[in-house]
Motif scaffolding. Sequence first.
Motif, PDB file in Angstrom:
ATOM      1  N   VAL A 126       0.835  -1.192   0.000  1.00 29.34           N
ATOM      2  CA  VAL A 126       0.000   0.000   0.000  1.00 29.34           C
ATOM      3  C   VAL A 126       0.872   1.246   0.000  1.00 29.34           C
ATOM      4  O   VAL A 126       1.838   1.347   0.745  1.00 29.34           O
ATOM      5  N   GLY A 127       0.516   2.186  -0.891  1.00 32.37           N
ATOM      6  CA  GLY A 127       1.228   3.455  -0.972  1.00 32.37           C
ATOM      7  C   GLY A 127       2.441   3.427  -1.876  1.00 32.37           C
ATOM      8  O   GLY A 127       3.147   4.423  -1.999  1.00 32.37           O
ATOM      9  N   TYR A 128       2.676   2.291  -2.524  1.00 34.00           N
ATOM     10  CA  TYR A 128       3.859   2.158  -3.377  1.00 34.00           C
ATOM     11  C   TYR A 128       3.437   1.774  -4.783  1.00 34.00           C
ATOM     12  O   TYR A 128       2.494   1.009  -4.981  1.00 34.00           O
ATOM     13  N   ASP A 129       4.132   2.293  -5.770  1.00 34.90           N
ATOM     14  CA  ASP A 129       3.835   2.087  -7.174  1.00 34.90           C
ATOM     15  C   ASP A 129       3.945   0.597  -7.505  1.00 34.90           C
ATOM     16  O   ASP A 129       4.988  -0.018  -7.285  1.00 34.90           O
ATOM     17  N   GLN A 130       2.884   0.029  -8.037  1.00 37.84           N
ATOM     18  CA  GLN A 130       2.896  -1.394  -8.359  1.00 37.84           C
ATOM     19  C   GLN A 130       3.438  -1.671  -9.759  1.00 37.84           C
ATOM     20  O   GLN A 130       3.593  -2.807 -10.148  1.00 37.84           O
ATOM     21  N   PRO A 169       7.903   4.649  -3.656  1.00 39.78           N
ATOM     22  CA  PRO A 169       6.713   5.234  -3.040  1.00 39.78           C
ATOM     23  C   PRO A 169       5.951   6.112  -4.033  1.00 39.78           C
ATOM     24  O   PRO A 169       6.546   6.765  -4.892  1.00 39.78           O
ATOM     25  N   ASN A 170       4.620   6.075  -3.919  1.00 43.25           N
ATOM     26  CA  ASN A 170       3.784   6.934  -4.761  1.00 43.25           C
ATOM     27  C   ASN A 170       4.044   8.384  -4.419  1.00 43.25           C
ATOM     28  O   ASN A 170       4.356   8.731  -3.271  1.00 43.25           O
ATOM     29  N   VAL A 171       3.910   9.240  -5.414  1.00 47.34           N
ATOM     30  CA  VAL A 171       4.009  10.679  -5.227  1.00 47.34           C
ATOM     31  C   VAL A 171       2.641  11.256  -5.573  1.00 47.34           C
ATOM     32  O   VAL A 171       2.078  10.964  -6.632  1.00 47.34           O
ATOM     33  N   GLY A 188     -10.160  32.482  -2.125  1.00 47.72           N
ATOM     34  CA  GLY A 188      -8.937  33.186  -1.744  1.00 47.72           C
ATOM     35  C   GLY A 188      -7.949  33.208  -2.900  1.00 47.72           C
ATOM     36  O   GLY A 188      -8.236  32.766  -4.007  1.00 47.72           O
ATOM     37  N   GLU A 189      -6.765  33.708  -2.624  1.00 52.77           N
ATOM     38  CA  GLU A 189      -5.712  33.763  -3.641  1.00 52.77           C
ATOM     39  C   GLU A 189      -5.354  32.339  -4.083  1.00 52.77           C
ATOM     40  O   GLU A 189      -5.260  31.440  -3.255  1.00 52.77           O
ATOM     41  N   PRO A 190      -5.140  32.104  -5.387  1.00 54.78           N
ATOM     42  CA  PRO A 190      -4.744  30.765  -5.850  1.00 54.78           C
ATOM     43  C   PRO A 190      -3.404  30.351  -5.231  1.00 54.78           C
ATOM     44  O   PRO A 190      -2.523  31.181  -5.035  1.00 54.78           O
ATOM     45  N   ILE A 191      -3.296  29.062  -4.952  1.00 55.81           N
ATOM     46  CA  ILE A 191      -2.069  28.500  -4.379  1.00 55.81           C
ATOM     47  C   ILE A 191      -1.622  27.359  -5.286  1.00 55.81           C
ATOM     48  O   ILE A 191      -2.427  26.505  -5.652  1.00 55.81           O
ATOM     49  N   ALA A 192      -0.368  27.358  -5.647  1.00 53.89           N
ATOM     50  CA  ALA A 192       0.179  26.319  -6.533  1.00 53.89           C
ATOM     51  C   ALA A 192       0.127  24.958  -5.836  1.00 53.89           C
ATOM     52  O   ALA A 192       0.341  24.856  -4.622  1.00 53.89           O
ATOM     53  N   PRO A 193      -0.167  23.901  -6.585  1.00 50.35           N
ATOM     54  CA  PRO A 193      -0.166  22.556  -6.006  1.00 50.35           C
ATOM     55  C   PRO A 193       1.236  22.184  -5.500  1.00 50.35           C
ATOM     56  O   PRO A 193       2.238  22.723  -5.963  1.00 50.35           O
ATOM     57  N   ILE A 194       1.285  21.252  -4.549  1.00 51.97           N
ATOM     58  CA  ILE A 194       2.564  20.716  -4.063  1.00 51.97           C
ATOM     59  C   ILE A 194       2.533  19.200  -4.213  1.00 51.97           C
ATOM     60  O   ILE A 194       1.469  18.604  -4.321  1.00 51.97           O
ATOM     61  N   THR A 195       3.715  18.578  -4.263  1.00 51.92           N
ATOM     62  CA  THR A 195       3.787  17.119  -4.332  1.00 51.92           C
ATOM     63  C   THR A 195       4.259  16.591  -2.986  1.00 51.92           C
ATOM     64  O   THR A 195       5.072  17.216  -2.304  1.00 51.92           O
ATOM     65  N   VAL A 196       3.725  15.428  -2.648  1.00 52.92           N
ATOM     66  CA  VAL A 196       4.061  14.771  -1.383  1.00 52.92           C
ATOM     67  C   VAL A 196       4.334  13.301  -1.681  1.00 52.92           C
ATOM     68  O   VAL A 196       3.571  12.650  -2.399  1.00 52.92           O
ATOM     69  N   THR A 197       5.408  12.778  -1.154  1.00 52.13           N
ATOM     70  CA  THR A 197       5.749  11.368  -1.302  1.00 52.13           C
ATOM     71  C   THR A 197       5.075  10.567  -0.202  1.00 52.13           C
ATOM     72  O   THR A 197       5.079  10.980   0.958  1.00 52.13           O
TER      73      THR A 197
END
Length: 189
Positions: free
Chosen positions: A107-111, A141-143, A153-162
């Motif tokens: 779970v949570g890892y690229d298959q 691990p999936n990202v 509100g003001e737009p906020i750029a997306p972020i990536t999380v591992t």
Amino acid sequence: EIKMDADAPIISGIEDGGVYYGDKTFTVSDINLDKVEVDGVEGYTIVADNAEHRVVATDKIGNVTEYTVTVYKNYQVVFTADGNTVSTITVGHNLKVGELPAIPHKVGYDQVAPYWTIDGEEITADTTIDKATEIIAVYTPNVYTLSFNTNGGEPIAPITVTYGAKYGNLPSSAITGLSGGNTNWYLVD
């Protein structure tokens, strides 16, 4: 009593010029058999040592049968994923590992991206084995991309999380009239 014959001893279980994996035992038949030697030592077993061996069978009349064979070692190969044994196989010296077992889901890892490694190097079914070996699964691990709905509100750029890593500092929600900064975020999906 010795019977005169012109027949040389018959060696069975191996062939002249043969290549074998694992210790190899053979038999010899002759009505006047005198001795059987493997590399000059009496016996009927060739110990696997990745080398060529000379087998000589001699009868009491002087008839001789001589074979040269090569006997390679077999190695235990253990496939492990997350510290658990997935599969154990035996592979002969300098032979290909062959079909690789499936890597268990995590779970949570690229298959699609998990792969098998030996000493940190990715392997394939064509990888040859020259010692007892542990082959280890490496998971990626999936990202995930986190998008922020600022609800006007003001737009906020997306972020990536591992997967398994901390989010880090979330941006402030920056909605006029709301206080609390990054405590105003709610995980939707």
